[in-house]
Design an enzyme around this catalytic site. Sequence first.
Site, PDB file in Angstrom:
ATOM      1  N   ASN A   8       8.239  -1.017   5.372  1.00 36.29           N
ATOM      2  CA  ASN A   8       7.202  -1.396   6.337  1.00 36.29           C
ATOM      3  C   ASN A   8       6.076  -2.244   5.722  1.00 36.29           C
ATOM      4  O   ASN A   8       4.920  -2.120   6.097  1.00 36.29           O
ATOM      5  CB  ASN A   8       6.658  -0.149   7.053  1.00 36.29           C
ATOM      6  CG  ASN A   8       6.094   0.872   6.083  1.00 36.29           C
ATOM      7  OD1 ASN A   8       6.120   0.677   4.882  1.00 36.29           O
ATOM      8  ND2 ASN A   8       5.574   1.966   6.621  1.00 36.29           N
TER       9      ASN A   8
ATOM     10  N   LYS B 278       4.938  -4.009  -0.439  1.00 37.82           N
ATOM     11  CA  LYS B 278       6.187  -3.347  -0.848  1.00 37.82           C
ATOM     12  C   LYS B 278       7.288  -4.363  -1.186  1.00 37.82           C
ATOM     13  O   LYS B 278       7.208  -5.537  -0.791  1.00 37.82           O
ATOM     14  CB  LYS B 278       6.622  -2.391   0.266  1.00 37.82           C
ATOM     15  CG  LYS B 278       5.591  -1.276   0.512  1.00 37.82           C
ATOM     16  CD  LYS B 278       6.120  -0.226   1.500  1.00 37.82           C
ATOM     17  CE  LYS B 278       5.073   0.858   1.729  1.00 37.82           C
ATOM     18  NZ  LYS B 278       5.585   1.950   2.603  1.00 37.82           N
TER      19      LYS B 278
ATOM     20  N   GLU C 205      -5.140   6.826  -5.906  1.00 38.42           N
ATOM     21  CA  GLU C 205      -4.104   5.788  -5.937  1.00 38.42           C
ATOM     22  C   GLU C 205      -4.560   4.556  -6.720  1.00 38.42           C
ATOM     23  O   GLU C 205      -3.778   3.964  -7.474  1.00 38.42           O
ATOM     24  CB  GLU C 205      -3.714   5.427  -4.499  1.00 38.42           C
ATOM     25  CG  GLU C 205      -2.994   6.586  -3.812  1.00 38.42           C
ATOM     26  CD  GLU C 205      -2.784   6.383  -2.318  1.00 38.42           C
ATOM     27  OE1 GLU C 205      -2.177   7.275  -1.695  1.00 38.42           O
ATOM     28  OE2 GLU C 205      -3.217   5.351  -1.766  1.00 38.42           O
TER      29      GLU C 205
ATOM     30  N   HIS D 257       1.617  -0.476   1.889  1.00 32.76           N
ATOM     31  CA  HIS D 257       1.039   0.869   1.837  1.00 32.76           C
ATOM     32  C   HIS D 257      -0.456   0.746   2.070  1.00 32.76           C
ATOM     33  O   HIS D 257      -1.068  -0.234   1.659  1.00 32.76           O
ATOM     34  CB  HIS D 257       1.287   1.476   0.445  1.00 32.76           C
ATOM     35  CG  HIS D 257       0.503   2.740   0.204  1.00 32.76           C
ATOM     36  ND1 HIS D 257       0.922   3.956   0.665  1.00 32.76           N
ATOM     37  CD2 HIS D 257      -0.695   2.943  -0.412  1.00 32.76           C
ATOM     38  CE1 HIS D 257       0.014   4.875   0.331  1.00 32.76           C
ATOM     39  NE2 HIS D 257      -0.966   4.287  -0.329  1.00 32.76           N
TER      40      HIS D 257
ATOM     41  N   TYR E  16       4.532   9.145  -4.767  1.00 36.28           N
ATOM     42  CA  TYR E  16       4.843   9.701  -3.443  1.00 36.28           C
ATOM     43  C   TYR E  16       5.137  11.201  -3.499  1.00 36.28           C
ATOM     44  O   TYR E  16       5.799  11.721  -2.603  1.00 36.28           O
ATOM     45  CB  TYR E  16       6.033   8.952  -2.828  1.00 36.28           C
ATOM     46  CG  TYR E  16       5.649   7.602  -2.244  1.00 36.28           C
ATOM     47  CD1 TYR E  16       4.879   7.512  -1.087  1.00 36.28           C
ATOM     48  CD2 TYR E  16       6.054   6.410  -2.834  1.00 36.28           C
ATOM     49  CE1 TYR E  16       4.526   6.285  -0.537  1.00 36.28           C
ATOM     50  CE2 TYR E  16       5.703   5.180  -2.300  1.00 36.28           C
ATOM     51  CZ  TYR E  16       4.934   5.130  -1.146  1.00 36.28           C
ATOM     52  OH  TYR E  16       4.580   3.921  -0.599  1.00 36.28           O
TER      53      TYR E  16
HETATM   54  P1  GDP Z   1       1.941   5.693   5.721  1.00 38.03           P
HETATM   55  O1  GDP Z   1       0.721   6.420   5.217  1.00 38.03           O
HETATM   56  O2  GDP Z   1       1.694   4.981   7.030  1.00 38.03           O
HETATM   57  O3  GDP Z   1       2.568   4.769   4.695  1.00 38.03           O
HETATM   58  O4  GDP Z   1       3.041   6.802   6.073  1.00 38.03           O
HETATM   59  P2  GDP Z   1       3.503   8.134   5.311  1.00 38.03           P
HETATM   60  O5  GDP Z   1       2.539   8.523   4.238  1.00 38.03           O
HETATM   61  O6  GDP Z   1       3.829   9.132   6.364  1.00 38.03           O
HETATM   62  O7  GDP Z   1       4.887   7.731   4.629  1.00 38.03           O
HETATM   63  C1  GDP Z   1       4.936   7.035   3.410  1.00 38.03           C
HETATM   64  C2  GDP Z   1       6.008   5.983   3.497  1.00 38.03           C
HETATM   65  O8  GDP Z   1       7.271   6.633   3.611  1.00 38.03           O
HETATM   66  C3  GDP Z   1       5.948   5.077   4.733  1.00 38.03           C
HETATM   67  O9  GDP Z   1       5.060   3.993   4.577  1.00 38.03           O
HETATM   68  C4  GDP Z   1       7.387   4.614   4.841  1.00 38.03           C
HETATM   69  O10 GDP Z   1       7.665   3.585   3.887  1.00 38.03           O
HETATM   70  C5  GDP Z   1       8.159   5.868   4.423  1.00 38.03           C
HETATM   71  N1  GDP Z   1       8.541   6.709   5.568  1.00 38.03           N
HETATM   72  C6  GDP Z   1       7.738   7.461   6.365  1.00 38.03           C
HETATM   73  N2  GDP Z   1       8.456   8.123   7.291  1.00 38.03           N
HETATM   74  C7  GDP Z   1       9.761   7.796   7.054  1.00 38.03           C
HETATM   75  C8  GDP Z   1      10.991   8.187   7.652  1.00 38.03           C
HETATM   76  O11 GDP Z   1      11.041   8.983   8.615  1.00 38.03           O
HETATM   77  N3  GDP Z   1      12.136   7.630   7.124  1.00 38.03           N
HETATM   78  C9  GDP Z   1      12.105   6.768   6.073  1.00 38.03           C
HETATM   79  N4  GDP Z   1      13.268   6.264   5.616  1.00 38.03           N
HETATM   80  N5  GDP Z   1      10.968   6.396   5.479  1.00 38.03           N
HETATM   81  C10 GDP Z   1       9.801   6.888   5.954  1.00 38.03           C
END
Ligand code: GDP
Length: 139
Positions: free
Chosen positions: A114, A11, A128, A117, A51
């Site tokens: 974080n 990222k 993807e 991805h 997303y």
């Molecule tokens: P992943 O599969 O571990 O990447 O998690 P998710 O699919 O749930 O979320 C996609 C991405 O959205 C995450 O990698 C974070 O960058 C972001 N994200 C997830 N939850 C949150 C949140 O509660 N707040 C914010 N600001 N970003 C989030």
Amino acid sequence: MSGYKTFTMIKPTAVKNGHIGSILDMINNAEFRIVAMKLTKLSYERAEKFYSVHKEKPFYQDLCTFMSSGSIVAAVLEKENAVEAYRKLIGATNPDNAAEGTIRKLYATSLQENAVHGSDSDENAIIEGDFFFSTLEKY
Ligand code: GDP
């Protein structure tokens, strides 16, 4: 049966902070094979599409703004049981909860930023990967 492919992005913050090499080193050391890779940049609209599963979430716009804020590295990785193995290597979504030694524990700066991805299913890994790479770009 578990699949052999997963998809990752390094990222924007991790790219800006100079962590491409270290993260690729961890991917190599964990014995993933890189079958496609590029440095690229998502437009806001492409980030929205990538997303779209999160479009009802409160963080969706911030996430799309962040993901289109700078260069990313996109890659398709291969290994037995790739999705699960890679999610183990990267650690929990929230770096505060990520295990020691994982990519997110080492290189994330926040929940949103974080570092990487990783696909969450074999089906999404294919979708993807195809979002970024044509068949001719996968080796
Ligand atoms: P992943 O599969 O571990 O990447 O998690 P998710 O699919 O749930 O979320 C996609 C991405 O959205 C995450 O990698 C974070 O960058 C972001 N994200 C997830 N939850 C949150 C949140 O509660 N707040 C914010 N600001 N970003 C989030």
